[in-house]
Design an enzyme around this catalytic site. Structure first.
Site, PDB file in Angstrom:
ATOM      1  N   TYR E 173       0.837  -1.201   0.000  1.00 53.64           N
ATOM      2  CA  TYR E 173       0.000   0.000   0.000  1.00 53.64           C
ATOM      3  C   TYR E 173       0.868   1.246   0.000  1.00 53.64           C
ATOM      4  O   TYR E 173       1.152   1.800   1.065  1.00 53.64           O
ATOM      5  CB  TYR E 173      -0.890   0.014   1.251  1.00 53.64           C
ATOM      6  CG  TYR E 173      -1.983  -1.018   1.281  1.00 53.64           C
ATOM      7  CD1 TYR E 173      -2.497  -1.573   0.115  1.00 53.64           C
ATOM      8  CD2 TYR E 173      -2.533  -1.419   2.497  1.00 53.64           C
ATOM      9  CE1 TYR E 173      -3.515  -2.509   0.162  1.00 53.64           C
ATOM     10  CE2 TYR E 173      -3.553  -2.350   2.551  1.00 53.64           C
ATOM     11  CZ  TYR E 173      -4.047  -2.900   1.379  1.00 53.64           C
ATOM     12  OH  TYR E 173      -5.057  -3.816   1.413  1.00 53.64           O
ATOM     13  N   ILE E 205       1.146 -11.362  -3.422  1.00 54.74           N
ATOM     14  CA  ILE E 205       1.154  -9.908  -3.341  1.00 54.74           C
ATOM     15  C   ILE E 205      -0.278  -9.422  -3.422  1.00 54.74           C
ATOM     16  O   ILE E 205      -1.030  -9.820  -4.317  1.00 54.74           O
ATOM     17  CB  ILE E 205       1.990  -9.318  -4.497  1.00 54.74           C
ATOM     18  CG1 ILE E 205       3.436  -9.784  -4.364  1.00 54.74           C
ATOM     19  CG2 ILE E 205       1.891  -7.795  -4.515  1.00 54.74           C
ATOM     20  CD1 ILE E 205       4.263  -9.605  -5.626  1.00 54.74           C
ATOM     21  N   LYS E 206      -0.628  -8.535  -2.493  1.00 54.26           N
ATOM     22  CA  LYS E 206      -1.987  -8.013  -2.467  1.00 54.26           C
ATOM     23  C   LYS E 206      -1.949  -6.519  -2.706  1.00 54.26           C
ATOM     24  O   LYS E 206      -1.268  -5.789  -1.987  1.00 54.26           O
ATOM     25  CB  LYS E 206      -2.614  -8.336  -1.110  1.00 54.26           C
ATOM     26  CG  LYS E 206      -4.093  -8.030  -1.059  1.00 54.26           C
ATOM     27  CD  LYS E 206      -4.341  -6.670  -0.442  1.00 54.26           C
ATOM     28  CE  LYS E 206      -5.810  -6.486  -0.130  1.00 54.26           C
ATOM     29  NZ  LYS E 206      -6.062  -5.286   0.642  1.00 54.26           N
ATOM     30  N   VAL E 207      -2.644  -6.083  -3.744  1.00 50.25           N
ATOM     31  CA  VAL E 207      -2.700  -4.652  -4.059  1.00 50.25           C
ATOM     32  C   VAL E 207      -4.149  -4.249  -4.318  1.00 50.25           C
ATOM     33  O   VAL E 207      -5.046  -5.090  -4.400  1.00 50.25           O
ATOM     34  CB  VAL E 207      -1.849  -4.314  -5.298  1.00 50.25           C
ATOM     35  CG1 VAL E 207      -0.370  -4.562  -5.039  1.00 50.25           C
ATOM     36  CG2 VAL E 207      -2.324  -5.120  -6.508  1.00 50.25           C
TER      37      VAL E 207
END
Lengths: 307, 307, 307, 307, 307
Positions: E173, E205-207
């Site tokens: 983030y 990966i979290k976006v």
């Protein structure tokens, strides 16, 4: 087997499913001790006012309270669940009163002379184990610039405590950051503090009774449909935010006040599902006889409806 | 058994009930040494002025005092209870005078050239043990922006000291934060410092004789009903705030002054229940003969009423 | 026994009574080496100018000095007591010149490109042992905002060094805090720095020759009765503040100057009781032949009156 | 014995006399690999642009370069000496290409989105060993407010690397503190950075080709007598400041430019005695075929005069 | 051998070539679990909103969600791939639901009451192992003043996780530094965050789904030739920047919205090659029945074209 633990205590312990047996045993020790023993409720004497406000402001009103032994005996004679204090004070009586009452090492402390919103680590899990404590306690200031350091200290201390069979108490006192004085006891903020304590892994959470003020603009909507005009409904909300009532949440009494006011507040705590009280200044800033009487009445309220 | 310890010393040790035997033995070593030995009182020579104020300001008035050995011999010949100094100074004589007098390693130090209100850790418990010390000593500045770091350093040092059988001395010097220069010796502030030292686990607490000024607005009420016009009453109050007189509290003498003034203050300390004196500049900033004479008189005062 | 150590060296070692045998052996190694060997005096080549001022400012005046080996050979051929340098420079020749000359690892360093008054730890005691050093050296900046961190780094490094039989050298350079540029070489301030180095446990203290300026208002009185117009009296005062002459105090020569001026200063250092010189820029910023000649003369001065 | 190492490589290794055999073996692995193998020169592909400038700015010009494997294969097929990249990128191909080309773990990295002049440690010596690397690499910013922390991180990492037989590469990029943008590539400043890298114990030093600007007023004099109008003379000066040419110094190529300009600069690096090139954007921001062609020409230049 | 893993999962695992077998097994556990099991896609329930936004803002819309068990059962009954939450919340159900669903310990957390852009480490790899987790997760804020500390915490945690066979999830983030609110979801910035997560060694990966805004002036050119008006093309770009599609990239859904909008976005994620979704508020801020229905539809989209 002739069960020692009562159903009420077994129920409380069930909330800590998956926790280590030693931790459960430490929680049970406090839950089975004193006059509230077996009821699932806790009434605790905390004496860290001397660190926070200074000795005279804490004890001049009742000079025998300058003596650490006074507090041990007050807690024992009042039939309380536990006694909480900083390292030096606990160490001054831990041997003499060994086994008489469960002890909680208040492991961090702040000092009113300074201006930095933080606390010092003043005791360790190792200290707590040597003193025969059942729990360690930490204050957090959610919102303050040092909050993340404090959370990390609690994380480290709590992990070590649990690995050694100790329970973990967290005093959640939001302050600093975006919060002004009024916000510190706002309903949304107190509930937020309780929830963070639960997420950090606290077994017992200590907060202040909240006002009906909602401090965060973003939180207004979440509270719009509820009715929080009465204290017991606010208490119930705070308990709800601590894993839907599955963490022990106890409430402090604040500065010394008249007994009627205090007991009315305790009744609201009890009615709202609070799991007990932590009573400091209202206990040790009056003569011992009066203190024992008030503590007795507080316990009575918490035992109402309990057989 | 032919008891070695006197009843007065046994009484003092009883305040440290629950403490490790090694710590009690270290306290007893100081309490049984020198001319005050057995009386329950302590008179200590501290020599950290060179670190705090520089060498010439400390020793130019009496040049032999530039030599570390001078101080060892002064303390020994005056029949004092212990000698306290920073690492380098202690190490310069610890071997030569091994066993002659109990030693206290002053383990943190500040330097008058800088502007930051903090101290450096300049010695360790390991150093103290190697040098044959009976205690380690730490200064704290309650109120300063670094106070919590200092408390944590004391906590860590004290825990290690106790685990190794050493006593812990805390120099409590409130400063910084909300405190101006006058507040540093205010009665409420000095008492607050003494109380924090006790809560941090100090065995021996060193403070300055307080003035009758009350610095904190919030503390005015707590002192309103008492009479603190006389020094000995203020001394008694400070001793009271150190666990109701159950911690050794000793008082410093401040800058060099005439003997009459010094001895009058010592009499007030004695009358107020103070447990002794720590005399630096008034001891080493005058010729050796005069120093021995003054220290002798100070000891005499502390032994008054003692048989 | 045919004693190897001379009476002068035995006398110096007696100042370190109580220190570990390995440390004494390391001190002796430097005190017995080179042309001043046996005299109790030390003349050392330090090469950390490249770190502090950059390579061209340090070596452009004498390009062969860009090569680390140049300095080893200069120190060896001049018959110096020891060679001091940062990790990378020492490591570049430690194997080739192993055993030829005692080495001092300069374990912290500053960089002239930045604005923060601090130093980085660039070497460790472990490094010093691997390189076969006799000592580790640290710079301190008494007065600076980072001074306490620096003192704590010295404390930790010195303790480890001593436990491993290495001697400890401290470069005491007061700066920052309340000190302006003129104050950095003021008599009271240089003496203060030397005294702090001694209190921190340094065996060898390196300072700049002081001016007659007294920087601290509070120190004026302490210097009022003395006469410090002549350098050798100032040197004697600084040596006095280092435990009454019982620590090795050596003096630096500052920027490159004409030989007459340098040698006059060395004579004052010698006359004032200084224990030697540390000569950097005046040694390596001139052709090798001239450097050997000047170093020879410096050694001659320090050996005057010595048989 | 049929020697594997060439005389040129043996010569380079002789500069690291005294270093552990494992470190020499790691250096030799890079010096013997690829088309420059045996010549004493190094040509390295670094791919940390994605961390420093973001992925699209790094790879959009040549989309296959989004794939980590692309870079391994480019370095291998071009016959380079080594491939350097951050942890995640190296880990993505280390197994697949194990043994094909020496690897350098770029162990700290900065991110162009922020404003703080520092780097994060993103890899460890342990990581480098697990990935089969021959070296670890660190960037330092001499001059910046964080420079001392960075130096200490390099010191710790380098010590561990050497103890485990890895070589140490330092990217020396002065910035911050007293340095404006123009100063960052000034001759005196680039040389200063190279010298500090050498003093910190770097085996391989990577700098930018310097301009003829002299940034430090204090350094003007040191450069006054020299002629630094031509790049190869400036290169020679920088190499000189790295222990008189006894450390491997390689030069970066900067942003993508036309081939003629690049190769002219490479020729100056070669002529000035630079030990090789590190080519990033000029390699991976063009189609693979063109990249192989340019890298081939760069290698050819570095091999000129080599048989 | 009758293979348990599907070709799609084997293909995903091939991207992690060289990773430890235990890590691959943990990734496989999530990839084979629930309704997307075997498809190579992941749909995860994260519940850290209470820490970030407070309990009432998170759960008042659907009060049963105050109970930690609610979330375990929601994730299990919806057939999700994994459930992610902070320590206290996971610990409240880890024993009761042991083995029912893969768990991800969200190991750092931020608190909306403060103003400092950082997170506290609230859980450890040791905690994750004790709770039976398959992965640990960390949030990073690329660009913030604390970003390098956060990267170093991830580095340390990830290394320990991998050594213990756990997968590593990074929530990237970007915020702070040069970034305003609009920039936080800009295409170049989201892609930059994803790339950094990959370089730090994240497996998953979290976006957030990016907008078409390009925030960095220096990045304009890199995006000039592409067409990023449609979300699925932006998704494809972000996936590309995560090692050319060789890291699992999943996308969050943001605040609660109507189902049609949500599902349209999911379709774009699927079409752009995103590897799944992480759905918090859109799952637990509505009645359980509706949540199960929406999650079912989300899964259906991710399974489209999958047999």
């Amino acid at each position: 087997m002739m069960a020692y633990l009562t159903p009420a205590v077994r129920n409380v312990l069930s909330w800590y499913d998956g926790e280590r047996p030693g931790v459960k045993a430490s929680l049970a020790r406090m839950l089975m001790h004193g006059r509230t023993g077996g009821s699932g409720k806790l009434v605790i004497l905390p004496v860290d006012q001397g660190f926070e406000h200074g000795p005279a402001r804490s004890f001049a009103a009742n000079p025998p309270a300058y003596d650490p032994h006074y507090h041990f005996e007050l807690a024992i004679d009042a039939g309380l669940s536990a006694f909480a204090a900083p390292l030096g004070l606990l160490a001054a009586g831990a041997n003499r009163y060994a086994g008489e009452i469960p002890l909680i090492l208040k492991a961090n402390n702040a000092n009113g002379l300074g201006t930095v919103k933080d606390e010092a680590i003043t005791g360790t899990v190792r200290d707590a184990l040597e003193l025969g404590c059942s729990a360690v306690g930490y204050t957090i200031y959610p919102g303050s610039d040092r909050q993340y350091d404090m959370f990390e200290e609690v994380r480290a201390g709590a992990a070590e405590a649990k690995a050694n069979g100790l329970a973990v108490v967290v005093w959640a006192y939001p302050r600093g950051g975006q919060l002004d004085a009024r916000a510190e006891t706002a309903l949304d903020v107190v509930a937020y503090g309780a929830h963070i304590a639960a997420l950090l892994g606290a077994h017992i959470i200590k907060v202040k009774p909240p006002t009906s003020y909602i401090a965060e603009p973003e939180a207004q909507q979440a509270y719009a449909s509820g009715d929080y005009a009465r204290l017991h409904d606010r208490i119930a909300h705070v308990v709800q935010t601590a894993f839907d009532g599955h963490r022990i949440v106890i409430f402090s009494g604040g500065p010394a006040r008249d007994d009627a006011t205090i007991l009315e507040e305790i009744r609201d705590i009890h009615r709202g599902g609070g799991h007990g009280s932590i009573v400091g200044r209202n206990a040790f800033q009056r003569p011992r006889g009066e203190a024992l009487e008030l503590l007795g009445k507080i316990i009575d309220v918490h035992l109402e409806g309990n057989d």
